[in-house]
Write a protein that holds these residues in place. Sequence first.
Motif: not given
Length: 158
Positions: A22, A25-26, A28-32
Amino acid sequence: MKKTVSDKSRQRLERLAWYLDSSIKVPGFNARFGVDALIGLIPGIGDTLGALVSGVVISEAARLGAPKSLLVKMAFNVGLDAVVGAVPVLGDLFDFAWKANQRNVQLLNAYLDKPRETLVASRLFAWGLGAVLLGFVLLVGALGFLLVRALLAVVAGA
């Protein structure tokens, strides 16, 4: 208050799992995703290397006294990550979602906090996994038998 070796090990493993699963961080997204997903992009050896690095968490769990059934569950998480991760494109997407190292650290922490409850759950998992694998072996054996029988019938009829 002095930290115990177990607390230091937990922090070290949590940090390693975060880096592997994790740490990136991507935008513009809430993704890791983590270094494990990046390593998995290397064709041919990436997922194997990722599994070897993930083995550090399992080996530390063994050193801390985790039972074999819990180690089996942890190895399953890493194995699933490696096997599915080897599938082009789908495996790379799976690596972003399946955070095997963080799952394994959570399993270890649960065991260290409540050993009895975790032991029961991991034993049930290990027995269930064994039953599924046995069923798979029996299914492959039955299909192999039917295939050989069908081939012999074709050869005998020719």
